[in-house]
Design an enzyme around this catalytic site. Structure first.
Site, PDB file in Angstrom:
ATOM      1  N   ARG A 171      11.530  -5.199   5.324  1.00  0.00           N
ATOM      2  CA  ARG A 171      11.215  -3.793   5.043  1.00  0.00           C
ATOM      3  C   ARG A 171      12.079  -2.815   5.842  1.00  0.00           C
ATOM      4  NH1 ARG A 171       5.096  -1.891   5.391  1.00  0.00           N
ATOM      5  NH2 ARG A 171       5.117  -2.934   7.420  1.00  0.00           N
ATOM      6  N   LYS A 195       0.833  -1.217   0.000  1.00  0.00           N
ATOM      7  CA  LYS A 195       0.000   0.000   0.000  1.00  0.00           C
ATOM      8  C   LYS A 195       0.867   1.267   0.000  1.00  0.00           C
ATOM      9  CE  LYS A 195      -1.978  -1.171   3.924  1.00  0.00           C
ATOM     10  NZ  LYS A 195      -1.286  -2.454   4.200  1.00  0.00           N
ATOM     11  N   ARG A 229      -9.914   0.599   8.548  1.00  0.00           N
ATOM     12  CA  ARG A 229      -9.509  -0.754   8.927  1.00  0.00           C
ATOM     13  C   ARG A 229     -10.605  -1.488   9.686  1.00  0.00           C
ATOM     14  NH1 ARG A 229      -3.652   0.367   8.832  1.00  0.00           N
ATOM     15  NH2 ARG A 229      -2.458  -1.494   9.259  1.00  0.00           N
ATOM     16  N   ARG A 258      10.895  -0.645  11.476  1.00  0.00           N
ATOM     17  CA  ARG A 258       9.803  -0.460  12.440  1.00  0.00           C
ATOM     18  C   ARG A 258       9.853  -1.515  13.530  1.00  0.00           C
ATOM     19  NH1 ARG A 258       4.605   0.091   8.616  1.00  0.00           N
ATOM     20  NH2 ARG A 258       3.736  -1.004  10.423  1.00  0.00           N
ATOM     21  N   ARG A 293      -1.006  -8.725  13.410  1.00  0.00           N
ATOM     22  CA  ARG A 293      -1.542  -7.722  12.492  1.00  0.00           C
ATOM     23  C   ARG A 293      -2.351  -8.383  11.371  1.00  0.00           C
ATOM     24  NH1 ARG A 293       4.013  -5.032  11.411  1.00  0.00           N
ATOM     25  NH2 ARG A 293       2.951  -4.018   9.698  1.00  0.00           N
TER      26      ARG A 293
HETATM   27  P1  ADP Z   1       0.935  -1.857   7.625  1.00  0.00           P
HETATM   28  O1  ADP Z   1       0.747  -1.070   6.364  1.00  0.00           O
HETATM   29  O2  ADP Z   1       2.223  -2.586   7.659  1.00  0.00           O
HETATM   30  O3  ADP Z   1      -0.239  -2.692   7.980  1.00  0.00           O
HETATM   31  P2  ADP Z   1       0.499   0.639   9.111  1.00  0.00           P
HETATM   32  O4  ADP Z   1       1.672   1.531   9.061  1.00  0.00           O
HETATM   33  O5  ADP Z   1      -0.662   0.953   8.251  1.00  0.00           O
HETATM   34  O6  ADP Z   1       1.023  -0.851   8.870  1.00  0.00           O
HETATM   35  O7  ADP Z   1      -0.032   0.540  10.606  1.00  0.00           O
HETATM   36  C1  ADP Z   1       0.842   0.264  11.686  1.00  0.00           C
HETATM   37  C2  ADP Z   1       0.027   0.135  12.966  1.00  0.00           C
HETATM   38  O8  ADP Z   1      -0.618   1.387  13.257  1.00  0.00           O
HETATM   39  C3  ADP Z   1      -1.104  -0.889  12.931  1.00  0.00           C
HETATM   40  O9  ADP Z   1      -0.666  -2.199  13.250  1.00  0.00           O
HETATM   41  C4  ADP Z   1      -2.061  -0.322  13.990  1.00  0.00           C
HETATM   42  O10 ADP Z   1      -1.596  -0.594  15.307  1.00  0.00           O
HETATM   43  C5  ADP Z   1      -1.928   1.175  13.763  1.00  0.00           C
HETATM   44  N1  ADP Z   1      -2.904   1.685  12.761  1.00  0.00           N
HETATM   45  C6  ADP Z   1      -2.611   2.248  11.553  1.00  0.00           C
HETATM   46  N2  ADP Z   1      -3.740   2.596  10.895  1.00  0.00           N
HETATM   47  C7  ADP Z   1      -4.773   2.251  11.719  1.00  0.00           C
HETATM   48  C8  ADP Z   1      -6.187   2.322  11.601  1.00  0.00           C
HETATM   49  N3  ADP Z   1      -6.790   2.826  10.502  1.00  0.00           N
HETATM   50  N4  ADP Z   1      -6.932   1.863  12.647  1.00  0.00           N
HETATM   51  C9  ADP Z   1      -6.372   1.362  13.756  1.00  0.00           C
HETATM   52  N5  ADP Z   1      -5.040   1.236  13.918  1.00  0.00           N
HETATM   53  C10 ADP Z   1      -4.248   1.675  12.912  1.00  0.00           C
HETATM   54  P1  ADP Z   2       2.203  -1.837   3.228  1.00  0.00           P
HETATM   55  O1  ADP Z   2       2.200  -0.333   3.180  1.00  0.00           O
HETATM   56  O2  ADP Z   2       1.017  -2.445   2.543  1.00  0.00           O
HETATM   57  O3  ADP Z   2       2.386  -2.380   4.608  1.00  0.00           O
HETATM   58  P2  ADP Z   2       4.794  -1.600   1.850  1.00  0.00           P
HETATM   59  O4  ADP Z   2       4.476  -0.757   0.675  1.00  0.00           O
HETATM   60  O5  ADP Z   2       5.535  -0.969   2.973  1.00  0.00           O
HETATM   61  O6  ADP Z   2       3.467  -2.340   2.392  1.00  0.00           O
HETATM   62  O7  ADP Z   2       5.624  -2.858   1.333  1.00  0.00           O
HETATM   63  C1  ADP Z   2       6.174  -3.823   2.233  1.00  0.00           C
HETATM   64  C2  ADP Z   2       7.591  -4.215   1.795  1.00  0.00           C
HETATM   65  O8  ADP Z   2       7.514  -4.965   0.584  1.00  0.00           O
HETATM   66  C3  ADP Z   2       8.502  -3.020   1.487  1.00  0.00           C
HETATM   67  O9  ADP Z   2       9.811  -3.333   1.923  1.00  0.00           O
HETATM   68  C4  ADP Z   2       8.433  -2.882  -0.032  1.00  0.00           C
HETATM   69  O10 ADP Z   2       9.670  -2.356  -0.565  1.00  0.00           O
HETATM   70  C5  ADP Z   2       8.193  -4.323  -0.493  1.00  0.00           C
HETATM   71  N1  ADP Z   2       7.294  -4.403  -1.656  1.00  0.00           N
HETATM   72  C6  ADP Z   2       6.234  -3.605  -1.936  1.00  0.00           C
HETATM   73  N2  ADP Z   2       5.610  -4.009  -3.072  1.00  0.00           N
HETATM   74  C7  ADP Z   2       6.302  -5.109  -3.509  1.00  0.00           C
HETATM   75  C8  ADP Z   2       6.153  -5.989  -4.643  1.00  0.00           C
HETATM   76  N3  ADP Z   2       5.162  -5.825  -5.538  1.00  0.00           N
HETATM   77  N4  ADP Z   2       7.040  -7.006  -4.756  1.00  0.00           N
HETATM   78  C9  ADP Z   2       8.042  -7.180  -3.845  1.00  0.00           C
HETATM   79  N5  ADP Z   2       8.233  -6.395  -2.778  1.00  0.00           N
HETATM   80  C10 ADP Z   2       7.372  -5.359  -2.585  1.00  0.00           C
END
Ligand code: ADP
Ligand code: ADP
Ligand code: ZN
Length: 216
Positions: free
Chosen positions: A127, A13, A88, A161, A172
């Site tokens: 990541r 994302k 979410r 992170r 998660r």
């Molecule tokens: P990822 O994309 O890896 O799932 P995020 O950066 O979006 O992680 O979120 C990291 C953490 O922040 C989540 O595990 C949760 O604890 C919190 N968080 C982020 N967005 C939300 C949301 N919309 N509602 C509730 N908790 C959230």
């Molecule tokens: P999210 O925001 O959904 O948690 P990220 O965009 O941070 O996910 O991506 C998670 C990890 O995977 C990052 O280290 C990113 O560089 C890698 N990544 C993202 N998209 C791809 C893909 N299509 N193929 C392989 N690795 C990816």
């Protein structure tokens, strides 16, 4: 245009939102980034969210919806929004409807990034981001052109992170399955859900998303 990028942790994302910002001048609204900034600044929201985030659980609906409302209020009406990591839960999806209406915006697409679960652990464990500009990288899938130097800003410090470990990722993912995936039917009923193969290389995923946006 206003779109939601939906998918489990590590689906891509943030990576895709960043590219849409570059290509279309849209604005990325990542509740995760906002919460991490609040934790770093030790604001009341940050103090409340820190432990919850470290456990991989969800922060309260009221907190994240207020963050989104504030960001939209501060944005120009002509700038498109990419919701990354929000909504979410069902309650957040309802709040988003109200917030969008308040700001005279309508949702164009919910783009679901489809990724298989084993790949997600690998994605999240590998990541890391540039400490100066936040550009995202991966140990194996997306390395900087010059080892140890950020492609975007030349920075040489990187960070990981605290919640990007195998154990927290499982929590998660369970949260995603239990609370986030169930909001899809809500948007499906409106005919705005588009599925994209998130297992494809980053540039192919971008191309698939661009195709969806062009169909508007
Ligand atoms: P990822 O994309 O890896 O799932 P995020 O950066 O979006 O992680 O979120 C990291 C953490 O922040 C989540 O595990 C949760 O604890 C919190 N968080 C982020 N967005 C939300 C949301 N919309 N509602 C509730 N908790 C959230
Ligand atoms: P999210 O925001 O959904 O948690 P990220 O965009 O941070 O996910 O991506 C998670 C990890 O995977 C990052 O280290 C990113 O560089 C890698 N990544 C993202 N998209 C791809 C893909 N299509 N193929 C392989 N690795 C990816
Ligand atoms: Zn950088």
């Amino acid at each position: 245009m206003n779109i939601i990028l939906l998918g489990p942790p590590g689906a891509g994302k943030g990576t895709q939102a960043g590219l849409l910002v570059e290509h279309h001048g849209m604005r990325q609204l990542s509740t995760g980034d906002m919460l991490r900034a609040a934790v770093k600044a030790q604001t009341p929201v940050g103090l409340e969210a820190k432990a919850v985030m470290e456990r991989g659980e969800l922060v309260s609906d009221a907190i994240v919806s207020a963050l989104i409302d504030d960001e939209l209020a501060a944005m120009g009406a002509d700038v498109g929004a990419i919701f990354d990591g929000y909504p979410r839960t069902e309650a957040q999806a309802m709040s988003l409807d109200a917030i969008l209406a308040k700001h005279d915006r309508a949702l164009d697409f919910v783009i679901e990034l489809m990724v298989d679960e084993e790949a997600l652990v690998d994605r999240v464990e590998g990541r890391y981001t540039c400490a100066s500009c936040g550009e995202g990288y991966h140990d194996r899938h997306k390395q900087p052109a010059v080892d140890g130097v950020c492609d975007k800003c030349g920075g040489t410090e990187f960070k990981r992170r605290p919640d990007d470990n195998a154990e927290t990722v499982r929590t998660r993912m369970a949260e995603y399955r239990a609370k986030t995936a169930p909001i899809l039917p809500f948007y499906e009923a409106r005919g705005i859900v588009q599925r994209v193969d998130g297992m494809a290389p980053i540039e192919d995923v971008t191309a698939a998303i661009e195709k969806v946006l062009a169909s508007a």
